[in-house]
Write a protein that holds these residues in place. Structure first.
Motif, PDB file in Angstrom:
ATOM      1  N   ILE A  43       0.838  -1.208   0.000  1.00  0.00           N
ATOM      2  CA  ILE A  43       0.000   0.000   0.000  1.00  0.00           C
ATOM      3  C   ILE A  43       0.871   1.255   0.000  1.00  0.00           C
ATOM      4  O   ILE A  43       0.614   2.205  -0.740  1.00  0.00           O
ATOM      5  CB  ILE A  43      -0.963  -0.016   1.213  1.00  0.00           C
ATOM      6  CG1 ILE A  43      -2.006  -1.114   1.040  1.00  0.00           C
ATOM      7  CG2 ILE A  43      -1.638   1.342   1.400  1.00  0.00           C
ATOM      8  CD1 ILE A  43      -2.836  -1.390   2.274  1.00  0.00           C
ATOM      9  N   TRP A  44       1.933   1.256   0.836  1.00  0.00           N
ATOM     10  CA  TRP A  44       2.856   2.393   0.861  1.00  0.00           C
ATOM     11  C   TRP A  44       3.514   2.595  -0.498  1.00  0.00           C
ATOM     12  O   TRP A  44       3.631   3.717  -0.977  1.00  0.00           O
ATOM     13  CB  TRP A  44       3.917   2.183   1.938  1.00  0.00           C
ATOM     14  CG  TRP A  44       5.034   3.153   1.853  1.00  0.00           C
ATOM     15  CD1 TRP A  44       5.052   4.426   2.344  1.00  0.00           C
ATOM     16  CD2 TRP A  44       6.286   2.955   1.204  1.00  0.00           C
ATOM     17  NE1 TRP A  44       6.253   5.022   2.045  1.00  0.00           N
ATOM     18  CE2 TRP A  44       7.038   4.145   1.346  1.00  0.00           C
ATOM     19  CE3 TRP A  44       6.863   1.887   0.530  1.00  0.00           C
ATOM     20  CZ2 TRP A  44       8.318   4.287   0.830  1.00  0.00           C
ATOM     21  CZ3 TRP A  44       8.141   2.023   0.019  1.00  0.00           C
ATOM     22  CH2 TRP A  44       8.850   3.222   0.167  1.00  0.00           C
ATOM     23  N   LEU A  45       3.939   1.491  -1.120  1.00  0.00           N
ATOM     24  CA  LEU A  45       4.597   1.575  -2.418  1.00  0.00           C
ATOM     25  C   LEU A  45       3.650   2.129  -3.485  1.00  0.00           C
ATOM     26  O   LEU A  45       4.042   3.001  -4.271  1.00  0.00           O
ATOM     27  CB  LEU A  45       5.118   0.197  -2.833  1.00  0.00           C
ATOM     28  CG  LEU A  45       5.911   0.121  -4.119  1.00  0.00           C
ATOM     29  CD1 LEU A  45       7.197   0.931  -3.997  1.00  0.00           C
ATOM     30  CD2 LEU A  45       6.240  -1.320  -4.444  1.00  0.00           C
ATOM     31  N   LEU A  46       2.418   1.666  -3.501  1.00  0.00           N
ATOM     32  CA  LEU A  46       1.445   2.182  -4.470  1.00  0.00           C
ATOM     33  C   LEU A  46       1.143   3.664  -4.229  1.00  0.00           C
ATOM     34  O   LEU A  46       1.020   4.438  -5.187  1.00  0.00           O
ATOM     35  CB  LEU A  46       0.159   1.360  -4.420  1.00  0.00           C
ATOM     36  CG  LEU A  46       0.273  -0.077  -4.933  1.00  0.00           C
ATOM     37  CD1 LEU A  46      -1.020  -0.836  -4.689  1.00  0.00           C
ATOM     38  CD2 LEU A  46       0.658  -0.104  -6.404  1.00  0.00           C
ATOM     39  N   ALA A  47       1.062   4.051  -2.959  1.00  0.00           N
ATOM     40  CA  ALA A  47       0.831   5.473  -2.657  1.00  0.00           C
ATOM     41  C   ALA A  47       2.030   6.318  -3.077  1.00  0.00           C
ATOM     42  O   ALA A  47       1.863   7.423  -3.606  1.00  0.00           O
ATOM     43  CB  ALA A  47       0.554   5.646  -1.167  1.00  0.00           C
ATOM     44  N   SER A  48       3.243   5.794  -2.886  1.00  0.00           N
ATOM     45  CA  SER A  48       4.445   6.525  -3.301  1.00  0.00           C
ATOM     46  C   SER A  48       4.523   6.640  -4.817  1.00  0.00           C
ATOM     47  O   SER A  48       4.906   7.688  -5.346  1.00  0.00           O
ATOM     48  CB  SER A  48       5.696   5.832  -2.768  1.00  0.00           C
ATOM     49  OG  SER A  48       5.766   5.929  -1.363  1.00  0.00           O
ATOM     50  N   ALA A  51       2.062   9.244  -5.927  1.00  0.00           N
ATOM     51  CA  ALA A  51       2.491  10.599  -5.573  1.00  0.00           C
ATOM     52  C   ALA A  51       3.768  11.000  -6.320  1.00  0.00           C
ATOM     53  O   ALA A  51       4.181  12.155  -6.252  1.00  0.00           O
ATOM     54  CB  ALA A  51       2.731  10.689  -4.070  1.00  0.00           C
ATOM     55  N   ARG A  52       4.387  10.049  -6.995  1.00  0.00           N
ATOM     56  CA  ARG A  52       5.634  10.262  -7.741  1.00  0.00           C
ATOM     57  C   ARG A  52       6.781  10.749  -6.855  1.00  0.00           C
ATOM     58  O   ARG A  52       7.642  11.508  -7.287  1.00  0.00           O
ATOM     59  CB  ARG A  52       5.415  11.208  -8.905  1.00  0.00           C
ATOM     60  CG  ARG A  52       4.465  10.635  -9.919  1.00  0.00           C
ATOM     61  CD  ARG A  52       4.305  11.537 -11.092  1.00  0.00           C
ATOM     62  NE  ARG A  52       3.267  10.979 -11.940  1.00  0.00           N
ATOM     63  CZ  ARG A  52       3.203  11.185 -13.225  1.00  0.00           C
ATOM     64  NH1 ARG A  52       4.089  11.941 -13.820  1.00  0.00           N
ATOM     65  NH2 ARG A  52       2.243  10.650 -13.927  1.00  0.00           N
TER      66      ARG A  52
END
Length: 81
Positions: A43-48, A51-52
């Motif tokens: 989830i953190w990776l997808l959010a990062s 957000a680019r």
């Protein structure tokens, strides 16, 4: 003897080992803890990615929280029945 006389007698070699239940429980705890941490990292990776930029790595706090089940699982695995 009449109360237990009709029960089956299982030979000693045919039953499960004494620590089987504890090993199974510790394996399940490890699986749950690993799955929770991995899901939060994804989830953190997808959010990062969306957000680019690399966001604050908050899954580390989830991993710290999973220390308790992992320690319990390790204690279960080491203890004897």
């Amino acid at each position: 003897m009449p109360l237990v006389g009709d029960l089956m007698v299982v030979p000693a070699g045919m039953g499960r080992s004494a620590g089987h239940g504890r090993r199974l429980a510790s394996s399940i705890l490890f699986l749950i803890a690993g799955t929770v941490v991995a899901l939060n990292v994804v989830i953190w990776l997808l959010a990062s990615i969306s957000a680019r930029e690399l966001l604050y790595f908050w899954p580390m706090w989830v991993a710290v929280g999973m220390v308790v089940p992992v320690v319990i699982g390790a204690a279960l695995r080491r203890s004897a029945d």
